[in-house]
Design a protein around this motif. Structure first.
Motif, mmCIF file in Angstrom:
data_model
loop_
_atom_site.group_PDB
_atom_site.id
_atom_site.type_symbol
_atom_site.label_atom_id
_atom_site.label_comp_id
_atom_site.label_asym_id
_atom_site.label_seq_id
_atom_site.Cartn_x
_atom_site.Cartn_y
_atom_site.Cartn_z
ATOM 1 N N ALA A 195 92.686 76.296 36.683
ATOM 2 C CA ALA A 195 92.430 77.661 36.498
ATOM 3 C C ALA A 195 91.596 78.086 35.530
ATOM 4 C CB ALA A 195 93.743 78.164 36.043
ATOM 5 N N LEU A 196 91.298 77.472 34.554
ATOM 6 C CA LEU A 196 90.167 77.927 33.375
ATOM 7 C C LEU A 196 88.964 77.661 34.037
ATOM 8 C CD1 LEU A 196 92.068 76.846 30.033
ATOM 9 C CD2 LEU A 196 91.690 78.938 30.882
ATOM 10 N N PHE A 224 96.025 83.426 31.363
ATOM 11 C CA PHE A 224 95.957 84.524 30.710
ATOM 12 C C PHE A 224 96.983 84.889 29.782
ATOM 13 C CE2 PHE A 224 93.349 85.420 34.647
ATOM 14 C CZ PHE A 224 92.120 85.674 33.924
ATOM 15 N N SER A 225 97.624 83.978 29.199
ATOM 16 C CA SER A 225 98.530 84.083 28.059
ATOM 17 C C SER A 225 97.724 83.747 26.892
ATOM 18 C CB SER A 225 99.671 82.991 28.167
ATOM 19 O OG SER A 225 99.221 81.589 28.230
ATOM 20 N N SER A 226 98.675 84.239 25.742
ATOM 21 C CA SER A 226 97.909 84.322 24.531
ATOM 22 C C SER A 226 96.948 83.471 24.136
ATOM 23 C CB SER A 226 98.988 84.470 23.278
ATOM 24 O OG SER A 226 99.557 83.112 23.341
ATOM 25 N N GLN A 227 96.856 81.995 23.756
ATOM 26 C CA GLN A 227 95.990 81.349 23.647
ATOM 27 C C GLN A 227 94.722 81.231 24.365
ATOM 28 O OE1 GLN A 227 97.408 77.213 23.802
ATOM 29 N NE2 GLN A 227 95.874 76.413 22.661
ATOM 30 N N TYR A 228 95.026 81.161 25.648
ATOM 31 C CA TYR A 228 93.957 80.896 26.498
ATOM 32 C C TYR A 228 93.294 82.225 26.772
ATOM 33 C CZ TYR A 228 95.877 76.460 27.218
ATOM 34 O OH TYR A 228 96.451 75.159 26.963
ATOM 35 N N LEU A 229 93.940 83.280 26.735
ATOM 36 C CA LEU A 229 93.453 84.596 26.783
ATOM 37 C C LEU A 229 92.350 84.826 25.441
ATOM 38 C CD1 LEU A 229 93.138 87.437 28.272
ATOM 39 C CD2 LEU A 229 94.845 88.300 26.784
ATOM 40 N N ASN A 230 92.742 84.265 24.418
ATOM 41 C CA ASN A 230 92.030 84.580 23.178
ATOM 42 C C ASN A 230 90.766 83.690 23.343
ATOM 43 O OD1 ASN A 230 93.396 86.396 21.343
ATOM 44 N ND2 ASN A 230 94.681 84.613 20.578
ATOM 45 N N ALA A 231 90.917 82.571 23.982
ATOM 46 C CA ALA A 231 89.639 81.593 24.166
ATOM 47 C C ALA A 231 88.785 82.194 24.720
ATOM 48 C CB ALA A 231 90.321 80.356 24.617
ATOM 49 N N VAL A 262 87.345 77.009 16.391
ATOM 50 C CA VAL A 262 86.937 77.909 17.183
ATOM 51 C C VAL A 262 87.685 77.790 18.576
ATOM 52 C CG1 VAL A 262 85.402 79.628 18.111
ATOM 53 C CG2 VAL A 262 84.937 78.365 15.912
ATOM 54 N N ASN A 263 88.499 78.794 19.169
ATOM 55 C CA ASN A 263 89.147 78.800 20.119
ATOM 56 C C ASN A 263 88.368 79.018 21.607
ATOM 57 O OD1 ASN A 263 91.082 78.313 22.180
ATOM 58 N ND2 ASN A 263 92.452 80.145 21.365
ATOM 59 N N LEU A 264 87.601 78.215 22.126
ATOM 60 C CA LEU A 264 86.654 78.383 23.246
ATOM 61 C C LEU A 264 87.279 77.880 24.783
ATOM 62 C CD1 LEU A 264 83.133 77.745 21.613
ATOM 63 C CD2 LEU A 264 84.084 80.156 21.833
ATOM 64 N N ILE A 265 86.681 78.605 25.853
ATOM 65 C CA ILE A 265 87.206 78.020 26.970
ATOM 66 C C ILE A 265 86.834 76.437 27.400
ATOM 67 C CG2 ILE A 265 86.926 78.253 29.547
ATOM 68 C CD1 ILE A 265 88.890 80.346 28.632
ATOM 69 N N PRO A 266 85.370 76.278 27.280
ATOM 70 C CA PRO A 266 85.041 74.727 27.386
ATOM 71 C C PRO A 266 85.610 73.795 26.712
ATOM 72 C CG PRO A 266 83.286 76.294 27.213
ATOM 73 C CD PRO A 266 84.396 76.964 26.769
ATOM 74 N N ILE A 267 85.972 74.347 25.369
ATOM 75 C CA ILE A 267 86.696 73.383 24.430
ATOM 76 C C ILE A 267 88.232 72.939 25.019
ATOM 77 C CG2 ILE A 267 87.544 72.919 22.069
ATOM 78 C CD1 ILE A 267 84.915 73.286 21.443
ATOM 79 N N GLN A 268 88.788 74.051 25.385
ATOM 80 C CA GLN A 268 90.414 74.045 25.711
ATOM 81 C C GLN A 268 90.259 73.289 27.097
ATOM 82 O OE1 GLN A 268 92.802 74.995 24.606
ATOM 83 N NE2 GLN A 268 92.308 76.654 23.086
ATOM 84 N N ILE A 269 89.282 73.368 27.986
ATOM 85 C CA ILE A 269 89.214 72.542 29.191
ATOM 86 C C ILE A 269 89.067 70.782 28.617
ATOM 87 C CG2 ILE A 269 87.954 71.822 31.232
ATOM 88 C CD1 ILE A 269 87.237 74.786 31.620
ATOM 89 N N GLY A 270 88.154 70.836 27.750
ATOM 90 C CA GLY A 270 87.991 69.354 27.321
ATOM 91 C C GLY A 270 89.130 68.841 26.709
ATOM 92 N N TYR A 271 89.980 69.622 26.102
ATOM 93 C CA TYR A 271 91.201 69.222 25.328
ATOM 94 C C TYR A 271 92.076 68.804 26.502
ATOM 95 C CZ TYR A 271 90.429 70.411 20.591
ATOM 96 O OH TYR A 271 89.854 70.135 19.031
#
Lengths: 280, 261
Positions: free
Chosen positions: A243-244, A40-47, A219-228
């Protein structure tokens, strides 16, 4: 005995690995909620917020578009057009992913069909307006290409289950067609609309391939962040990825529950009007 | 009359909206360096060994997945439908797992779970048929159940057994042919899903096993012309799958009518 292989398969390839993700999301040498804190910190909250936004708007536009198209198909009473369009929708709704992304990228690209047509007929330069497919708005546009057909597929049976008597009754009581839509059809079909929206929402919320191909990192999205996190493009932090993933599953479970709830509502309404003229 | 025209306009707008990207794709894939359309990007693709390799890999994976799915899903769904409605509800419920656990999350789960010990399968393609079968499970189970609901499987099975057939023999000789159209339809769905799967393939193999979607991504990044030609070919494959499924669906309807008469 006959069920053995199936349940072994389900446990080994779904239940245990997923349980492992849930456990690891709050366990690192002891119980911890650090990973959720990070998520829930900035980057991931934004996602999270961007993903919710894209899923909500593409779901809503998909629902409205699909409802209008399915209504038109149902009212035009042409069986062959309906058959052709539902077959097409079947292909489009299931064939999102890469080919669709590629199709959009070349069509809206520098020398793409839409870009050229706009320039030629309207002297309108698409790239100068700042329009970019790799943005949340661009993604919503692309998602609509599979969300609207999916909504058409889901809603057509709902419309055709409506009894003609309902319309005849409303019209004989002095409604015009628009009033019939607004005061009878929409309330009667409200559970179906709700269910369709929750399906579309979940569909967009978990979409990875299309977003990955079109927007990649922009574009900052949750599935993309998990993939990264899996690919290790960012310093590998498995706990955060877990957690994501858990948060994503929570959102999807909620929208699936909404879908089940809408089915219950539909059943209830059907029971309430059983025996009457209304066959919802 | 006026109303009818509004509906027609809506349908035409819808068709435009969904077809424009694909018309654009085809147009792009046949536009050469000059002004005359050319099929050279398709020719380049066909002679490219990387493309044929990925096509073969994808077809092989999809075939494995179809065989695996038919093998592990058909007998339990059939048995539960006939004799154990409670187990059937459990099977139906777990078949919806992919709707709550999307491909990315599944990939993350696999990367952690299958990375050590006996089941050290990350980085190999051996996980993929199982993953694809899981993704296709809700569709396969529903198609098979639809088929079962349209037949009188239980009395046929009991009749065969009362005539002296063993359970296994009756299943092989009566039930499997009865379920054939469902298995073909469900198998086609699984096949289409397997051919198009990108997420789990990319994230669990790390690109070590080249499939059609993976190569499409690489080809498009390197050379958009080749990539778009490939997207066209993939779409043609998908449309063929759907047409085949429709064909079998109509075949099914005819046969059901015959059975009832």
């Amino acid at each position: 005995m006959i069920y053995g292989p199936l349940f072994l398969f389900i446990s080994l390839f779904a239940l245990i690995p997923v349980a492992n993700v849930i456990a690891n999301s709050m366990w690192a040498r002891g119980l911890t909620f650090n990973f959720y804190g990070q998520s829930f910190s900035s980057q991931y909250l934004n996602a999270f917020i961007t993903t919710l936004k894209v899923a909500f708007w593409s779901g809503l536009i998909g629902l409205i578009g699909g409802a209008v198209v399915a209504l038109s198909l149902w009212r035009s009473k042409s069986t062959w057009v309906t058959t052709v369009i539902s077959a097409m929708s079947g292909v489009l709704a299931n064939f999102a992913g890469l080919p669709l992304a590629v199709a959009f990228m070349v069509t809206f690209g520098v020398s793409g069909l839409v870009t050229n047509a706009l320039q030629k007929f309207f002297h309108f330069n698409l790239s100068q307006t700042g329009f970019n497919l790799s943005s949340s708005v661009g993604l919503i546009l692309v998602y609509c290409a599979f969300q609207i057909p999916l909504a058409v597929l889901v809603l057509l049976p709902a419309y055709s289950s409506l009894s003609e008597d309902l319309e005849a009754a409303a019209l004989s009581l002095g409604c015009n067609v628009l009033e019939y839509f607004r005061r009878v059809l929409i309330p009667v079909l409200a559970p179906s609309f709700l269910g369709t929206f929750s399906l579309l929402f979940a569909n967009a919320f978990s979409a990875y391939v299309t977003a990955y191909a079109i927007a990649g990192g922009s574009v900052n999205l949750i599935p993309i962040q998990i993939g990264y996190l899996i690919n290790g493009n960012v310093s590998l932090n498995v706990g955060l990825g877990n957690a994501l993933a858990v948060e994503e599953m929570v959102v999807l479970s909620l929208s699936l529950s909404l879908f089940v709830l809408s089915l219950r509502m539909r059943k209830k309404r059907r029971q309430r009007v059983k025996g009457g003229a209304i066959n919802v | 009359m006026f109303e009818k025209w509004i509906y027609r306009i809506v349908i035409v707008l819808f068709l435009t909206q969904v077809l424009v990207p694909f018309v654009g794709l085809v147009q792009f894939s046949i536009q050469g360096a000059g002004t005359t359309p050319t099929l050279s990007s398709f020719q380049q693709l066909i002679v490219n060994p990387l493309f044929s390799g990925s096509l073969l890999n994808s077809l092989f994976l999809a075939l494995c997945t179809v065989i695996l799915s038919i093998g592990i899903f058909t007998p339990p769904v059939w048995h539960a439908y006939l004799y154990a409605p409670k187990v059937l509800r459990v099977i139906e419920a777990v078949s919806f797992v992919p709707f709550v656990v999307p491909a990315v999350v599944l990939a993350l789960a696999y990367v952690q779970f299958f990375s050590s010990g006996l089941l050290n399968l990350v980085g190999t393609p051996y996980l993929l048929p199982f993953a694809f079968a899981l993704l296709g499970m809700p569709f396969y189970v529903q198609v098979l159940l639809n088929r079962l609901r349209h037949t009188d499987a239980l009395s046929l099975h009991e009749a065969a057994q009362s005539l002296g057939a063993t359970g296994v023999y009756a299943f092989m000789k009566i039930q499997l042919p009865l379920l054939r159209s469902g298995m073909i339809n469900g198998g086609l769905l699984i096949f289409t899903i397997s051919i198009g799967e990108f997420t789990i393939t990319q994230l669990t193999t790390g690109g070590s096993y080249n499939t059609l979607p993976l190569y499409l991504m690489i080809a498009f990044t390197n050379n958009p012309l080749e990539g778009s030609a490939m997207a066209v070919l993939t779409l043609v494959l998908a449309v063929m799958g759907v047409v085949a499924a429709l064909f079998f669906a109509s075949d099914k309807r005819r046969r059901v009518k015959g059975e009832r008469a």
